[in-house]
Design a protein around this motif. Structure first.
Motif, PDB file in Angstrom:
ATOM      1  N   VAL A 197     -12.186  11.830   2.138  1.00  8.89           N
ATOM      2  CA  VAL A 197     -11.160  10.953   3.792  1.00  8.89           C
ATOM      3  C   VAL A 197      -9.852  12.190   4.023  1.00  8.89           C
ATOM      4  O   VAL A 197      -8.761  11.733   3.184  1.00  8.89           O
ATOM      5  N   THR A 198      -9.523  12.766   5.055  1.00  5.53           N
ATOM      6  CA  THR A 198      -8.454  13.944   5.067  1.00  5.53           C
ATOM      7  C   THR A 198      -7.720  13.058   6.658  1.00  5.53           C
ATOM      8  O   THR A 198      -8.411  12.623   7.193  1.00  5.53           O
ATOM      9  N   ASP A 199      -6.358  12.988   6.248  1.00  6.45           N
ATOM     10  CA  ASP A 199      -5.512  12.404   7.296  1.00  6.45           C
ATOM     11  C   ASP A 199      -5.191  13.903   7.933  1.00  6.45           C
ATOM     12  O   ASP A 199      -5.040  14.684   7.086  1.00  6.45           O
ATOM     13  N   GLN A 200      -4.027  13.537   8.660  1.00  9.36           N
ATOM     14  CA  GLN A 200      -3.555  14.170   9.488  1.00  9.36           C
ATOM     15  C   GLN A 200      -1.773  14.743   8.514  1.00  9.36           C
ATOM     16  O   GLN A 200      -0.720  15.585   8.916  1.00  9.36           O
ATOM     17  N   GLY A 201      -1.651  13.908   7.485  1.00  5.82           N
ATOM     18  CA  GLY A 201      -0.220  13.631   6.853  1.00  5.82           C
ATOM     19  C   GLY A 201       0.850  13.788   7.013  1.00  5.82           C
ATOM     20  O   GLY A 201       2.315  13.621   6.912  1.00  5.82           O
ATOM     21  N   ARG A 202       0.936  12.589   8.382  1.00  4.10           N
ATOM     22  CA  ARG A 202       2.093  11.117   8.764  1.00  4.10           C
ATOM     23  C   ARG A 202       2.097  10.630   8.439  1.00  4.10           C
ATOM     24  O   ARG A 202       3.065   9.410   9.062  1.00  4.10           O
ATOM     25  N   GLY A 203       1.767  10.286   7.225  1.00  4.36           N
ATOM     26  CA  GLY A 203       1.967   8.695   6.166  1.00  4.36           C
ATOM     27  C   GLY A 203       2.739   9.300   5.878  1.00  4.36           C
ATOM     28  O   GLY A 203       3.412  10.137   5.321  1.00  4.36           O
ATOM     29  N   THR A 204       3.383   8.139   4.701  1.00  3.91           N
ATOM     30  CA  THR A 204       4.355   8.123   4.041  1.00  3.91           C
ATOM     31  C   THR A 204       3.728   7.477   2.660  1.00  3.91           C
ATOM     32  O   THR A 204       3.077   6.596   2.875  1.00  3.91           O
ATOM     33  N   GLY A 205       4.301   7.469   1.566  1.00  4.24           N
ATOM     34  CA  GLY A 205       3.763   7.360  -0.207  1.00  4.24           C
ATOM     35  C   GLY A 205       2.272   7.765  -0.240  1.00  4.24           C
ATOM     36  O   GLY A 205       1.732   8.598   1.116  1.00  4.24           O
ATOM     37  N   VAL A 206       1.975   7.879  -1.695  1.00  2.00           N
ATOM     38  CA  VAL A 206       0.673   8.076  -2.159  1.00  2.00           C
ATOM     39  C   VAL A 206      -0.083   6.815  -2.074  1.00  2.00           C
ATOM     40  O   VAL A 206       0.863   5.996  -2.691  1.00  2.00           O
ATOM     41  N   PRO A 207      -1.234   7.135  -2.373  1.00  2.00           N
ATOM     42  CA  PRO A 207      -2.369   5.185  -2.011  1.00  2.00           C
ATOM     43  C   PRO A 207      -2.025   4.671  -3.365  1.00  2.00           C
ATOM     44  O   PRO A 207      -2.477   5.576  -4.010  1.00  2.00           O
ATOM     45  N   ALA A 208      -1.940   3.786  -2.821  1.00  2.00           N
ATOM     46  CA  ALA A 208      -1.789   2.504  -4.088  1.00  2.00           C
ATOM     47  C   ALA A 208      -2.573   1.255  -4.313  1.00  2.00           C
ATOM     48  O   ALA A 208      -1.915   0.879  -3.024  1.00  2.00           O
ATOM     49  N   PRO A 209      -2.908   1.272  -5.032  1.00  2.00           N
ATOM     50  CA  PRO A 209      -3.698  -0.397  -4.778  1.00  2.00           C
ATOM     51  C   PRO A 209      -2.446  -1.088  -4.086  1.00  2.00           C
ATOM     52  O   PRO A 209      -1.693  -1.023  -5.342  1.00  2.00           O
ATOM     53  N   GLY A 210      -2.690  -1.782  -3.840  1.00  2.00           N
ATOM     54  CA  GLY A 210      -1.215  -3.497  -3.416  1.00  2.00           C
ATOM     55  C   GLY A 210      -1.805  -4.607  -4.081  1.00  2.00           C
ATOM     56  O   GLY A 210      -2.654  -4.511  -4.941  1.00  2.00           O
ATOM     57  N   VAL A 211      -0.495  -4.876  -3.926  1.00  2.29           N
ATOM     58  CA  VAL A 211      -1.251  -6.956  -4.615  1.00  2.29           C
ATOM     59  C   VAL A 211      -0.377  -7.677  -3.471  1.00  2.29           C
ATOM     60  O   VAL A 211      -0.437  -7.741  -3.094  1.00  2.29           O
ATOM     61  N   ALA A 212      -2.524  -8.118  -2.984  1.00  4.87           N
ATOM     62  CA  ALA A 212      -2.145  -9.311  -1.737  1.00  4.87           C
ATOM     63  C   ALA A 212      -1.939 -11.278  -3.025  1.00  4.87           C
ATOM     64  O   ALA A 212      -2.722 -10.963  -3.331  1.00  4.87           O
ATOM     65  N   GLY A 213      -1.545 -11.426  -2.209  1.00  2.00           N
ATOM     66  CA  GLY A 213      -1.664 -13.081  -2.298  1.00  2.00           C
ATOM     67  C   GLY A 213      -2.774 -13.680  -2.071  1.00  2.00           C
ATOM     68  O   GLY A 213      -3.539 -12.930  -0.593  1.00  2.00           O
ATOM     69  N   ALA A 214      -3.447 -14.639  -2.877  1.00  2.00           N
ATOM     70  CA  ALA A 214      -4.088 -15.359  -1.975  1.00  2.00           C
ATOM     71  C   ALA A 214      -4.375 -15.915  -0.700  1.00  2.00           C
ATOM     72  O   ALA A 214      -5.885 -15.619  -0.092  1.00  2.00           O
ATOM     73  N   ASP A 215      -3.506 -15.876  -0.191  1.00  6.17           N
ATOM     74  CA  ASP A 215      -3.701 -16.062   1.076  1.00  6.17           C
ATOM     75  C   ASP A 215      -3.870 -15.024   1.935  1.00  6.17           C
ATOM     76  O   ASP A 215      -3.610 -15.414   3.611  1.00  6.17           O
ATOM     77  N   GLU A 216      -3.112 -13.725   1.388  1.00  8.73           N
ATOM     78  CA  GLU A 216      -3.510 -12.929   2.190  1.00  8.73           C
ATOM     79  C   GLU A 216      -4.571 -12.328   3.199  1.00  8.73           C
ATOM     80  O   GLU A 216      -5.388 -11.777   2.218  1.00  8.73           O
ATOM     81  N   GLU A 217      -4.650 -11.341   4.029  1.00  6.87           N
ATOM     82  CA  GLU A 217      -6.166 -10.971   4.530  1.00  6.87           C
ATOM     83  C   GLU A 217      -6.283  -9.954   4.267  1.00  6.87           C
ATOM     84  O   GLU A 217      -7.254  -9.123   3.600  1.00  6.87           O
ATOM     85  N   GLY A 218      -4.891  -9.111   3.977  1.00  7.77           N
ATOM     86  CA  GLY A 218      -5.621  -6.989   3.852  1.00  7.77           C
ATOM     87  C   GLY A 218      -4.138  -6.966   2.381  1.00  7.77           C
ATOM     88  O   GLY A 218      -4.671  -7.918   1.474  1.00  7.77           O
ATOM     89  N   GLY A 219      -5.230  -5.443   2.202  1.00  7.08           N
ATOM     90  CA  GLY A 219      -4.005  -5.507   0.775  1.00  7.08           C
ATOM     91  C   GLY A 219      -4.949  -5.326  -0.861  1.00  7.08           C
ATOM     92  O   GLY A 219      -4.768  -4.968  -1.286  1.00  7.08           O
TER      93      GLY A 219
END
Length: 129
Positions: free
Chosen positions: A70-92
C-alpha cells in the motif's frame, strides 16, 4: 495494481479487489481473509495518517508468499509502528494485527521518493483442487 481515492469509503473497495484477485489466483479462504484484513488495516492507516489524495495497492504472487503493498503520497509523519492500545480503546491495534497475520511486514520509501510503501507478506495457502 489499482489506485483509489484516499477516503475511508475506498477501504471496502480495496478489500474487495484484493479478495477477487486472490480468488482468481486460486488462493484459499484463509489467505483471502488474512489478506483482506491486512489491506484494510494498511489502507486505513494511509487514509488516517497521511495527507494523500490517492493510495495505490499492489498484490504480488511470489509463489509461497503473497505480498501486499500500500503506497501513500508521503505527507504523513513518522514510520509506521504498532501502537499500544488500552483495553477500552477502539483503535490502535491494526499494525499489531498485521504483524500477527504476516510472515513479515515493513515500510520503505516509495520509488518516486514521495511517499511510503507499507508492505506485508503472507503465506500463500492455495485452495485444494
Amino acid at each position: 495494481m489499482f489506485r483509489l481515492p484516499a477516503l475511508s469509503a475506498s477501504v471496502a473497495d480495496a478489500r474487495g479487489r484484493i479478495r477477487a484477485r486472490l480468488r482468481e489466483w486460486g488462493a484459499g479462504a484463509e489467505l483471502r481473509d488474512d489478506a483482506s484484513l491486512v489491506v484494510t488495516e494498511l489502507f486505513t492507516n494511509a487514509v488516517r495518517h497521511t495527507d494523500s489524495e490517492k493510495i495505490t495497492c499492489v498484490l504480488h504472487d511470489c509463489g509461497s508468499v503473497v505480498r501486499v503493498e500500500v503506497t501513500d503520497q508521503g505527507r504523513g509523519t513518522g514510520v509506521p509502528a504498532p501502537g499500544v492500545a488500552g483495553a477500552d480503546e477502539e483503535g490502535g491495534r491494526g499494525l499489531l494485527l498485521v504483524s500477527v497475520l504476516s510472515l513479515a511486514w515493513g515500510s520503505d520509501p516509495a520509488e518516486d521518493g514521495a511517499g511510503r510503501v507499507v508492505w506485508a507478506e503472507l503465506a500463500a495457502h492455495r485452495a485444494p483442487h
